[in-house]
Design a protein around this motif. Sequence first.
Motif, short mmCIF file in Angstrom:
data_model
loop_
_atom_site.label_atom_id
_atom_site.label_comp_id
_atom_site.label_asym_id
_atom_site.label_seq_id
_atom_site.Cartn_x
_atom_site.Cartn_y
_atom_site.Cartn_z
N ALA A 73 32.30 40.07 42.70
CA ALA A 73 32.95 40.94 41.81
C ALA A 73 33.94 40.28 41.02
CB ALA A 73 33.53 42.10 42.63
N SER A 74 34.77 39.13 41.62
CA SER A 74 35.86 38.67 41.01
C SER A 74 35.57 37.83 39.71
CB SER A 74 36.58 37.75 41.96
OG SER A 74 35.95 36.79 42.34
N GLU A 75 34.41 37.19 39.95
CA GLU A 75 33.60 36.15 39.02
C GLU A 75 33.28 37.13 37.56
OE1 GLU A 75 30.03 33.02 38.17
OE2 GLU A 75 30.70 33.53 40.33
N LEU A 76 32.49 38.01 38.12
CA LEU A 76 31.99 39.02 37.17
C LEU A 76 32.89 39.83 36.48
CD1 LEU A 76 28.90 40.44 39.43
CD2 LEU A 76 28.79 39.47 37.18
N LEU A 77 34.03 40.24 36.95
CA LEU A 77 35.08 41.14 36.58
C LEU A 77 36.01 40.53 35.69
CD1 LEU A 77 35.28 43.82 39.14
CD2 LEU A 77 33.82 43.81 37.19
N SER A 78 36.21 39.20 36.06
CA SER A 78 36.80 38.46 35.12
C SER A 78 36.47 38.04 33.62
CB SER A 78 36.92 36.89 35.80
OG SER A 78 36.06 36.26 35.88
N ALA A 79 35.21 38.43 33.53
CA ALA A 79 34.67 38.17 32.10
C ALA A 79 34.90 39.45 31.36
CB ALA A 79 33.33 38.34 32.18
N CYS A 80 35.69 40.25 31.96
CA CYS A 80 35.84 41.67 31.41
C CYS A 80 37.37 41.32 30.40
CB CYS A 80 36.06 42.84 32.37
SG CYS A 80 34.71 43.51 33.08
N LYS A 81 38.05 40.57 31.03
CA LYS A 81 39.17 40.24 30.39
C LYS A 81 38.91 39.83 28.84
CE LYS A 81 41.64 39.11 34.72
NZ LYS A 81 42.15 38.20 35.45
N GLU A 82 38.00 38.90 28.56
CA GLU A 82 37.72 38.36 27.37
C GLU A 82 37.08 39.38 26.44
OE1 GLU A 82 34.02 35.66 25.67
OE2 GLU A 82 35.41 34.51 26.89
N VAL A 83 36.16 40.49 27.00
CA VAL A 83 35.89 41.53 26.24
C VAL A 83 37.07 42.45 25.53
CG1 VAL A 83 34.62 43.71 26.38
CG2 VAL A 83 33.60 41.61 27.27
N VAL A 84 38.07 42.56 26.64
CA VAL A 84 39.28 43.43 26.40
C VAL A 84 40.16 42.75 25.33
CG1 VAL A 84 41.53 44.10 27.25
CG2 VAL A 84 39.53 44.49 28.62
N GLY A 85 40.14 41.44 25.16
CA GLY A 85 40.69 40.72 24.09
C GLY A 85 39.89 40.78 22.89
N GLU A 86 38.67 40.72 23.02
CA GLU A 86 38.00 40.63 21.79
C GLU A 86 37.92 42.25 20.98
OE1 GLU A 86 35.69 38.17 19.72
OE2 GLU A 86 37.46 37.41 20.53
N ARG A 87 37.85 43.06 21.83
CA ARG A 87 37.88 44.32 21.45
C ARG A 87 39.15 44.88 20.64
NH1 ARG A 87 38.36 47.91 27.10
NH2 ARG A 87 40.65 47.92 27.05
N VAL A 88 40.38 44.28 21.04
CA VAL A 88 41.41 44.44 20.36
C VAL A 88 41.28 43.73 18.98
CG1 VAL A 88 44.00 44.00 20.36
CG2 VAL A 88 42.89 44.79 22.28
N ARG A 89 40.85 42.43 18.60
CA ARG A 89 40.56 41.61 17.51
C ARG A 89 39.69 42.37 16.79
NH1 ARG A 89 37.48 37.31 15.43
NH2 ARG A 89 36.05 37.19 17.27
N VAL A 90 38.49 42.77 17.35
CA VAL A 90 37.58 43.34 16.40
C VAL A 90 38.06 44.81 15.81
CG1 VAL A 90 35.06 44.45 16.34
CG2 VAL A 90 35.55 42.27 17.49
#
Length: 350
Positions: free
Chosen positions: A262-279
């Motif tokens: 889970a730690s590896e999988l959920l760490s990728a959510c951070k990039e999505v969070v950053g990208e959703r702000v940018r988009v």
Amino acid sequence: MTSIRPDLDSLPAYVPGRAVPGAIKLASNEVPIPPPAAVLAAIAEAAAGGNRYPDLAAVALTERLATELGVGTERIAVGCGSVSLCQQLVQISCRETTDEVMFAWRSFEAYPIVTQIGNARAVTIPLDGDFRHDLDAMAAAVTPNTRLIFVCSPNNPTGTVVHRAEFERFLAAVGPDVLVALDEAYFEYVMDPEAVDGTRLLEAHPNLVVLRTFSKAYRLAGLRVGYAVTAPDVATALRKVCVPFSISSVAQAGAIAALDHASELLSACKEVVGERVRVREALVAAGYTVPATQANFVWLALGERTADFARHCGEHKVIVRPFHPDGVRVTVSSPEENDRLLEAVLAFAP
């Protein structure tokens, strides 16, 4: 002449996101990268036993979820994706055609489908001016016939969240006799500290059902596995109406392995969070109406221009999900795919 229910002719179809060769698919809220190698290995190992039936009760997965969530196994029901659990909720709560299932609109498009399949009556309450659930209006619309209420947070397709304080007021207003399903399919992407976490309210509200899935942040959309956390009697009823063996051995093994990593999988959510702000910021700066989102997608409120916008994006090899005549939902993907999205979108006058 066969006796097929005539109302099925009017059943709304669930429209999956289109896949077009050579185009970027941002229509299904999928994660663009596959599961980690260790999860894929567990899936392959389980597939080798495909000649055997899966564990009917999903015992190992249920026990693992119970440990992760800190609840008893009697509170968990595993399903073939959370959509299947939505249909099971209608089945266990509705008996007559006068029974009502309430949900906001626009919200998850499966809700009206599972309601009609269950021979119940859909009651829809419009979102408020900020594209959020109008919980006061929903509570006021409860009648003696209301059996089940779906609350989607983050809401699909608008991405807005329900806050804990307002949800607790809503549960108090609805009372204990109506099942309330809090659909948290995108829970892992939520960063708003005020957002509701349904698992923290279960003890105080036996009529609450929390729905989550492995399809999004855990990258197992193709395996179809989700789960409900609720009171023991509700979980028992959900298990009774589950299609036997519908959660495959591959899905169960994949879900357990995903929890292991889970730690590896959920760490990728951070990039999505950053990208959703940018988009979102780029879209708002360009003049689009885009509510703040806590999911892995953004909502563009385009009204009657929805179909034209989706067609325009398609011509630019970017596939989005139109909900005409309300708006378009667009998955937040990798930076490269998001750049291509913005290039296409900014060429369309808002």
